[in-house]
Design an enzyme around this catalytic site. Structure first.
Site, PDB file in Angstrom:
ATOM      1  N   LYS A  84      22.462 -10.358   5.528  1.00 55.43           N
ATOM      2  CA  LYS A  84      21.387 -11.020   6.266  1.00 55.43           C
ATOM      3  C   LYS A  84      20.041 -10.602   5.679  1.00 55.43           C
ATOM      4  O   LYS A  84      19.736  -9.408   5.583  1.00 55.43           O
ATOM      5  CB  LYS A  84      21.433 -10.559   7.730  1.00 55.43           C
TER       6      LYS A  84
HETATM    7  C1  E4P Z   1      21.333 -13.571  15.053  1.00 56.05           C
HETATM    8  O1  E4P Z   1      21.959 -13.364  14.026  1.00 56.05           O
HETATM    9  C2  E4P Z   1      20.619 -12.526  15.798  1.00 56.05           C
HETATM   10  O2  E4P Z   1      21.317 -11.323  15.701  1.00 56.05           O
HETATM   11  C3  E4P Z   1      20.530 -12.853  17.262  1.00 56.05           C
HETATM   12  O3  E4P Z   1      21.093 -14.098  17.587  1.00 56.05           O
HETATM   13  C4  E4P Z   1      19.206 -12.585  17.880  1.00 56.05           C
HETATM   14  O4  E4P Z   1      19.289 -12.874  19.259  1.00 56.05           O
HETATM   15  P1  E4P Z   1      18.198 -12.370  20.309  1.00 56.05           P
HETATM   16  O5  E4P Z   1      16.971 -13.190  20.104  1.00 56.05           O
HETATM   17  O6  E4P Z   1      18.820 -12.625  21.633  1.00 56.05           O
HETATM   18  O7  E4P Z   1      17.960 -10.910  20.011  1.00 56.05           O
END
Ligand code: E4P
Length: 222
Positions: A84
């Site tokens: 990522k």
């Molecule tokens: C995606 O890969 C992220 O880890 C995640 O969906 C972020 O979600 P949040 O905005 O609820 O922290």
């Protein structure tokens, strides 16, 4: 649309695996920290043993050189690991270099169609628009997902749209209707998707009716 779990919690992942409905996992530094560990590699390898599918692990470096080094190291942990990388100027440069080396990238922290277009050009395998965080900021997060899907389709772009930061079951339905390839969801959203009060009421009524005629419940089934 495939369902991924957005968590680094092993019990939550075991639950999703047991149901057979989860085909990948997304993590981020906050989710791993929430588990009280800083050993990201060990946690990702534990996850890889539970789910056979893409497992996203995020870099914490912010400059290109360090992101490249960290991205290569993360990718070497396991063949199913997807790296990522954030949608920053440095991130696009890192995505471009790493994707040319055959490393699969999940372009994270994406908040616009423009960022999604740039990531696709740079070579992202997945792009993660953050729906809930856009909604929190007063924007229409799901409209961004739908626009990315439409633009990618228009140009035959193969980067997969991974709807992220989903907060409730209606987000999942909307992501599916928008044509997202994947929705990544927290455990509580998965639980909410499983349950429906009419299913429970209907099952209780069927069993009550059956037990009224079957003196030895279940013994006469079949
Ligand atoms: C995606 O890969 C992220 O880890 C995640 O969906 C972020 O979600 P949040 O905005 O609820 O922290």
């Amino acid at each position: 649309m495939r369902i991924f779990l957005d968590t680094a919690n092993l019990d939550e992942i075991r639950y999703g695996a047991r149901l057979g409905v989860v085909s990948g996992i997304t993590t981020n530094p906050s989710l791993v920290a929430k588990e009280g560990t800083s050993d990201y590699r060990t946690r990702v390898l534990e996850i890889c043993r539970l789910i056979e599918g893409p497992i996203s692990a995020e870099v914490v470096s912010t400059d290109v050189r360090a992101m490249l080094e960290e991205g290569r190291r993360i990718a070497s942990w396991h063949p199913n690991v997807v790296v990522k990388i954030p949608s920053t100027e440095e991130g696009f440069e890192a995505i471009s270099t790493l994707s040319k080396e055959g490393i699969r990238i999940n372009q994270t922290l994406c908040f616009s169609v423009n960022q999604a277009l740039l990531g696709a050009q740079a070579g992202s395998s997945y792009v993660s628009p953050f729906v809930g965080r856009l909604d929190d900021a007063g924007h229409d997060g799901m409209a961004v997902v739908a626009d990315i899907v439409a633009v990618y389709q228009h140009y035959g772009i193969t980067t997969q749209v991974l709807a992220a930061s989903l907060r409730h079951p209606l987000h999942v339905v909307a992501a599916a209707k928008a044509g997202a390839h994947i929705a990544t969801i927290p455990h509580k959203v998965l639980m909410a998707m499983v349950k429906h009060p009419l299913t429970d009421l209907g099952l209780a009524a069927f069993l009550k009716d059956w037990n009224a005629v079957a003196k030895a419940p279940l013994a006469r089934v079949g």
